[in-house]
Write a protein that holds these residues in place. Sequence first.
Motif, PDB file in Angstrom:
ATOM      1  N   GLU A 172      42.742  43.012 -33.097  1.00  0.00           N
ATOM      2  CA  GLU A 172      41.503  42.018 -32.668  1.00  0.00           C
ATOM      3  C   GLU A 172      40.478  42.664 -32.896  1.00  0.00           C
ATOM      4  O   GLU A 172      39.366  42.213 -32.773  1.00  0.00           O
ATOM      5  N   ASP A 173      40.408  43.782 -33.654  1.00  0.00           N
ATOM      6  CA  ASP A 173      39.205  44.263 -34.452  1.00  0.00           C
ATOM      7  C   ASP A 173      38.620  43.525 -35.481  1.00  0.00           C
ATOM      8  O   ASP A 173      39.629  43.275 -36.660  1.00  0.00           O
ATOM      9  N   PRO A 174      37.567  42.946 -35.420  1.00  0.00           N
ATOM     10  CA  PRO A 174      36.931  41.997 -36.529  1.00  0.00           C
ATOM     11  C   PRO A 174      36.760  42.503 -37.916  1.00  0.00           C
ATOM     12  O   PRO A 174      36.508  41.879 -38.896  1.00  0.00           O
ATOM     13  N   ASP A 175      36.622  44.043 -37.924  1.00  0.00           N
ATOM     14  CA  ASP A 175      36.372  44.646 -39.090  1.00  0.00           C
ATOM     15  C   ASP A 175      37.737  45.146 -39.823  1.00  0.00           C
ATOM     16  O   ASP A 175      37.645  45.383 -40.975  1.00  0.00           O
ATOM     17  N   LEU A 176      38.741  44.972 -38.980  1.00  0.00           N
ATOM     18  CA  LEU A 176      40.137  45.359 -39.590  1.00  0.00           C
ATOM     19  C   LEU A 176      40.946  44.419 -40.160  1.00  0.00           C
ATOM     20  O   LEU A 176      40.822  43.061 -39.535  1.00  0.00           O
ATOM     21  N   THR A 177      41.964  44.414 -41.082  1.00  0.00           N
ATOM     22  CA  THR A 177      42.872  43.524 -41.185  1.00  0.00           C
ATOM     23  C   THR A 177      44.254  44.120 -41.332  1.00  0.00           C
ATOM     24  O   THR A 177      44.486  45.065 -42.127  1.00  0.00           O
ATOM     25  N   LEU A 178      45.388  43.834 -40.355  1.00  0.00           N
ATOM     26  CA  LEU A 178      46.517  44.528 -40.270  1.00  0.00           C
ATOM     27  C   LEU A 178      47.635  43.793 -41.018  1.00  0.00           C
ATOM     28  O   LEU A 178      47.708  42.511 -40.945  1.00  0.00           O
ATOM     29  N   TYR A 179      48.114  44.418 -42.033  1.00  0.00           N
ATOM     30  CA  TYR A 179      49.077  44.144 -42.870  1.00  0.00           C
ATOM     31  C   TYR A 179      50.511  44.675 -42.358  1.00  0.00           C
ATOM     32  O   TYR A 179      50.555  45.598 -42.292  1.00  0.00           O
ATOM     33  N   LEU A 180      51.679  43.911 -42.296  1.00  0.00           N
ATOM     34  CA  LEU A 180      52.907  44.419 -41.962  1.00  0.00           C
ATOM     35  C   LEU A 180      53.993  44.350 -43.273  1.00  0.00           C
ATOM     36  O   LEU A 180      53.904  43.161 -43.588  1.00  0.00           O
ATOM     37  N   VAL A 181      54.280  45.377 -43.673  1.00  0.00           N
ATOM     38  CA  VAL A 181      55.224  45.298 -44.611  1.00  0.00           C
ATOM     39  C   VAL A 181      56.671  45.637 -43.961  1.00  0.00           C
ATOM     40  O   VAL A 181      56.819  46.932 -43.640  1.00  0.00           O
ATOM     41  N   LEU A 182      57.534  44.583 -44.163  1.00  0.00           N
ATOM     42  CA  LEU A 182      58.886  44.763 -43.789  1.00  0.00           C
ATOM     43  C   LEU A 182      59.740  45.424 -45.037  1.00  0.00           C
ATOM     44  O   LEU A 182      60.225  44.540 -45.866  1.00  0.00           O
ATOM     45  N   ASP A 183      60.179  46.536 -45.029  1.00  0.00           N
ATOM     46  CA  ASP A 183      60.976  47.245 -46.064  1.00  0.00           C
ATOM     47  C   ASP A 183      62.753  46.798 -45.595  1.00  0.00           C
ATOM     48  O   ASP A 183      63.069  46.890 -44.603  1.00  0.00           O
ATOM     49  N   GLU A 184      63.200  46.452 -46.588  1.00  0.00           N
ATOM     50  CA  GLU A 184      64.692  45.733 -46.694  1.00  0.00           C
ATOM     51  C   GLU A 184      64.727  44.605 -45.536  1.00  0.00           C
ATOM     52  O   GLU A 184      65.285  44.513 -44.579  1.00  0.00           O
ATOM     53  N   ALA A 185      63.787  43.456 -45.727  1.00  0.00           N
ATOM     54  CA  ALA A 185      63.189  42.492 -44.791  1.00  0.00           C
ATOM     55  C   ALA A 185      64.393  41.547 -44.485  1.00  0.00           C
ATOM     56  O   ALA A 185      64.410  40.818 -43.466  1.00  0.00           O
TER      57      ALA A 185
END
Length: 865
Positions: A172-185
């Motif tokens: 929800e922070d407009p200054d941040l971008t959260l990326y999720l990396v799923l290993d062995e997806a």
Amino acid sequence: MKFTLKDYQRDAVRDSLANLRKARRLWHSEADKTAFSLTAVTGAGKTVMAAATFEALFHGDDEFEFDADPGAVVIWFSDDPSLNEQTRFRIIEASDRINYTDLVVVENTFNRQRFEAGKIYFLNTQKLGKNSLLVRGHDIEELQTKADTTFPEMRPDLRAYTIWDTIQNTIEDPDLTLYLVLDEAHRGMGAQTTAGQNAKSTIVQRLINGYGSVPGIPAVWGISATVERFNKAIESAGNQIKLPNVVVDAIKVQESGLIKDIILLDIPDDTGDFDTVLVRRATDKLKECTLAWAEYAKQQEEAHVVVPLMVLQVPNTPDPDELGRALDTIFQRYPELSAASVAHVFGDHTTQRFGNRDVPYIEPQRVQESTWVRVLIAKDAISTGWDCPRAEVMVSFRAASDKTHITQLLGRMVRSPLARRIPGNDRLNAVDCLLPKFNRKTVEQVVDVLMSGDDSAPPPGRILIDYAEVQPNPAASVAVWSAFEALPSQTRPQRGAKPAKRLTALAHELASDDILTGAGKLAHAEMHIALDEFQTENEAKIKAKRESVLVVDGKTVKADLQGKGRSLEEFWEDADVAVIDDAYRRASRVFSPDISRTYVDHLASKVAEREKDPEEFLDAIVEARVSVAGLGLMMEVQAYFDGKAETLAKAWLAKYAAQIKALSDDRKESYRQIVEMSTDPQDVDLVKPEARYEATKARENDKVTVLPTWTNHLLCDQYGKYPAEFKSGWESTVVETEAKRHCFAFWYRNPPQPGQSSLGIAYQEGGQYKIVRPDFLFFAEQDSKVVVDLVDPHGLHLADALPKLQGLAVYTENHANAYRRIESVAEIKGKLRVLDLKRQDVRDAISSAQEVVGLFSGGLADDYQ
């Protein structure tokens, strides 16, 4: 990056960054969530690709023309803490711009309002499980259950934020971008069968789709050898925009040498209990490869010696006494092994008693570096995502029904110990697997699974059950092998290769090897001269471009509210430092940041001296940056500059070829990679093969036949024979016909697999470059010298028959003098026909042809005889 990326790795990083750029834009402009996957076979270097991607994401990258995301936060998620630890170590090992402190393992004490930009947080399934301290007090179902109680459960240690709070606040922070990396997806994405797996699935789906008040993570990147399940789950969810998936070509991975070329499978000839027999054989193989690696290190003067490992794969409930007998057999056969050289990776993490031996536990991620471990006992934990490149031999005590466990484990063992192919030596490019509990039919099923690939095992180059080792034919003279090594093989061009980067990389290696002192400065000086010449020739145009950098123009809209009219007024303002810096940065992508920087110093030094008048020199630096920025706006400067860099690199490679050839394999591999950094096919020398494994039997359904053997091959067994299987009868006819020609001496069946001992020729199909490997080379003695004939039986039924023939014609155009004959043979209506590619009219016809059959059936072809 500390490592030089392979071409397929650069392509994957470039495409992944394009997706991440789009994901960020869609999230902050439209609040759209996105997802995509990266598919790469085991051993392709997925963590190295991820590390390069993160470097660009956090710090920007001029090569990939990617601007940093100052608010980027990455969660790296897997279902195994030890796998996370290995990944974290590899990122530290590969990256020189991501600090140790930027890689945060989320422990149970973690307590932050939001994640911090520029960091990678490692999470695993257990940390988000219902009983984890990180989530206590946030479970919605639990809170609802206890809503009416007098004293609802408090957060542990009066924790201010659960991990779900942290994730929500970050999103929800407009200054941040959260990326999720799923290993062995592919894990945790459905098709679960146990409660534990269902829990994993639920957690992963909560991260992707959201959970209660916690929204789904904006950008999801799934990484695995097989991501079909992940892709289907994303598509069925329907609340993410599906970005283009990134798929790494398995053939390019095999060409790179990062994974082994061969898997050798040994099984008992008859049914019965042959555990001890094959354990002895496996021990002999461990001893042989230990000596071979030690000899190779001595020969190459390698500081790092590969210490091979044997893996004993056991059932989930192993018999301690049976394992004890196996260990006794190993130590009897290989008494030089230390008694303390055995360890296990069982799940209970305690010392185990096998026979009369106590065997300690070792963490899976520590096996590779712990060279005291020479024999590793494992169940199936070794196949869950981590790997051990020095694992050269495996004995599996698994029952024949456990085919999946064996194929998965082999998928973990295919990584090359030195991250490169050993030129011409199959013995060091192979992994041995011995299966005492299997019969031939079941092993053939394992082969079928391996060749098709599965969740953890990529299809390797070759899998051999019945095989023989062949070595250089002692009858072949030095002159024959010299003729072989002089043949020009070709590399596959690389998308996005930059000549300036190639030149500076070459200069660095030449200087490091003391071949050309000060090569870096010399390279830059040559490119400065080239840019000076370009400026002189295009002075007027460059002046205009330079002025455009210094002035920002625009328009002002003036509205007349009474008359309801409007007008446009142009304005001009002097550019500030930020505008100039931005223009200079764009230009530096044309010339490379390093050359741009030194060229700025070069231009400034013409105006002022740094030591005598520092202020005047700083002013000159600013003016020089403007000049470089203006140069970068010239459309024609890119081609000019690249041409000059390419010419100098080729000249140095040719001039210092002899010194480079005299270097160790490791150093030669560095230059080989530099040669390959081109958008055009490049010539490389062949390497004399020192050892090669060939099949001795063929199977078709349930029928096994012994392959015929041939004489006068450049490689042979101790009896002078070479086993070969030809898919069509006319291939053997070609060999027999050529062997009868006057002055014939030897022949060589060109391996269809990639390697430095396989002649490759580049061709284009559908706008993409590929490599064809002609079938045969024939050597003859003519006028007291060795000459070579290239004869390629050409299958006309294949869709790429014409592009391959056209590639061979282009190759002949450039390398006709390297051969006495270059011919393509095909079967037309039961008759063999041949095209002589050394004839110009034949090459012209091939170049303009629309189909291939007419070429062989028409007047340009002759009967082959």
